[in-house]
Design an enzyme around this catalytic site. Sequence first.
Site, short mmCIF file in Angstrom:
data_model
loop_
_atom_site.label_atom_id
_atom_site.label_comp_id
_atom_site.label_asym_id
_atom_site.label_seq_id
_atom_site.Cartn_x
_atom_site.Cartn_y
_atom_site.Cartn_z
N SER A 576 0.74 -1.25 0.05
CA SER A 576 0.05 0.03 0.02
C SER A 576 0.70 1.24 0.02
O SER A 576 2.00 1.35 0.49
CB SER A 576 -0.77 -0.01 1.23
OG SER A 576 -1.47 1.20 1.44
N TYR A 589 -2.14 -0.33 10.71
CA TYR A 589 -2.12 -0.90 9.34
C TYR A 589 -0.99 -0.21 8.60
O TYR A 589 -0.20 -1.07 7.71
CB TYR A 589 -3.58 -0.08 8.59
CG TYR A 589 -3.77 -0.39 7.10
CD1 TYR A 589 -4.05 -1.48 6.71
CD2 TYR A 589 -3.28 0.63 6.29
CE1 TYR A 589 -3.96 -1.85 5.39
CE2 TYR A 589 -3.32 0.57 4.71
CZ TYR A 589 -3.85 -0.62 4.35
OH TYR A 589 -4.04 -0.93 2.90
#
Length: 699
Positions: A576, A589
Amino acid sequence: MLDKHQGARLANLWDDGKAAGMTEPEKLLYRSNLLGSDKRITNYGGGNTSAKVMEKDPLTGEIVEVLWVKGSGGDVGTIKMDGFSTLYMDKLRALKGIYRGVEFEDEMVGYLPHCTFNLNPRAASIDTPLHAYVPKPHVDHMHPDAIIAIAASKNSRELTSKIFGDEIGWLPWKRPGYELGLWLEKFCQENPDARGVVLESHGLFTWGDTAKEAYETTIEIINRAIAWFETENTGPAFGGRSKPVLAAADRAAIAKKLMPVIRGLISAGESKVGHFDDSQAVLDFVTSTSLEPLAALGTSCPDHFLRTKIRPLVVDFDPAQPDVGNTLAGLPEAIATYRADYAAYYERCKRADSPAMRDPNAVVYLVPGVGMITFAKDKATARISAEFYVNAINVMRGASGVSTYVGLPEQEAFDIEYWLLEEAKLQRMPKPKSLAGRIALVTGGAGGIGKATANRLMQEGACVVLADIDETALEAAQTELSTRYGKDFVRSVNMNVTSEAAVESGFGDALLAFGGLDILVSNAGLATSAAVEDTTLALWNKNMDILATGYFLVSREAFRIFRNQKAGGNVVFVASKNGLAASPGASAYCTAKAAEIHLARCLALEGASAQIRVNVVNPDAVLRGSKIWTGEWKEQRAAAYKMDVDELEAHYRERSMLKLSVFPEDIAEAIYFLASDMSAKSTGNIVNVDAGNAPSFTR
Ligand SMILES: [Zn+2]
């Protein structure tokens, strides 16, 4: 006596109600599909059917006789109307006037297009003269196991007359072609009452005045052969059992160990896909006293050995004292020996104009007590090759039970394998796709990016295993992709990437399904949002478990397989933008995503010497189709940016430098690039697919 349908006779499936009102070509199609629906009647792609039909000539308006016959490369079970070629019978008969004799029979194939009726683009097959010259309106040519068992017996002529009397004749082995067509015509003229003929080492011809009569004769004749074997072939199969059968779970465990190693040893020229078969027919053969001697004789019917090579490789494995380590250690030499034997066969038999030697590796690997492994350029071919070898096993079982089984003479086999017409067919095949023969496993394969990736890789010819924990979505994704690309190309496994055992067993299933692994796309994920002071330990651990540990576990398993397979490997991480750039309220995250990226770099370093490449794709804000974005994450993100959920997509688009939305297909494209040979010289890299985001520029 044969196959799994032991003792069962073929049913007469002809339905007058269905056939009523059909035209003759429609009845031919109906009969063909009925015959091809049962592998005991003919093998996949084997045999052909025809009808001679009176039709109006589009040019002259006259009524002319037209031969409808299965065209080149079709399968009678699945053929449709456009699978038949159509030819003028008077022109086919006129070919006799220019035939120069058997040594020139191949040139007759070039004249067949001149006989085409009604501009039908379907190419006529090599078997066309066989149907044209049988002076009967409806002709079936089948490859039934029970008939080939007679045809491949040492005394096949005697057996044919013993079973069928004068009703069914017998012709000695002759390669299919123009000359065999003339032989069949002569046979029919000399035996006007015969209902068919057995072709030595090959198969069966039958005929009738109507489509129904032809069909029923074919079924009746095969059933008589089946019945005869039932009463005559009563001894133990293949002379009796000399080796134990391992339990099903042990058979699978051994196959999973052998397949990737064999695959690595035979995939130097082209990547291959495997198939494992431990059906009863195979087990009977691979536990019998006759395994080695019968396997060495090679297959008989031309169709069989074109698909399976002239003979299989019997793997050195003793099911009475299983030691798979020993077997694995011996494989390189066994495979090298097979290749050398094949090259020697080529040298012995080649002619001045023979095409160059093809891949010398075995297609069929027989493992005593375990089953049969086949390898081919794609899954369908590997599966069909296995089906063909099961046909060959059935034939050997029948023939060796009532007589002595004989394979085709080596030179005859070679002349068919390296037939210039066969070579021309191969040359006409389309160029393989860029990922043909490659096997990929995609975690999170049922979700947005995962499914788009599977789709992209399959578009390029790869076989894909979808791994996911969402059973319902997994099933839907598999159905969707198999409808689009064919059932052979996709499998699914339920896999929780945080469970060591689930990962190991999921990869094991993949090995059993396709025989190896080339590409791992680690994509399964989640996303959570919380300020650090509100991040519970459970939430922190959940992110770490799925994203960091999950990526580690699947990579470790893939690395183990790659190292055994010794054919390199390819790992793509879907990380990501947040692994590079901090984002508000998502520390768990973002940190886990950063761990993924650094894990990829470590693995790239470790894998390089074994040609294992590891790269990363960083998506950003891929909302569409994503399961991550359907849950509370979307609301949390909206809350973090103080906006409505519906405004998110526009928000991310406007935030990007290029002012573009990012879709799953965009990520899949980058994954395909990194998973393919286009990026053969890249490892340890990151590709951002985020429509431009300056904070996540790599440096
Ligand atoms: Zn045939």
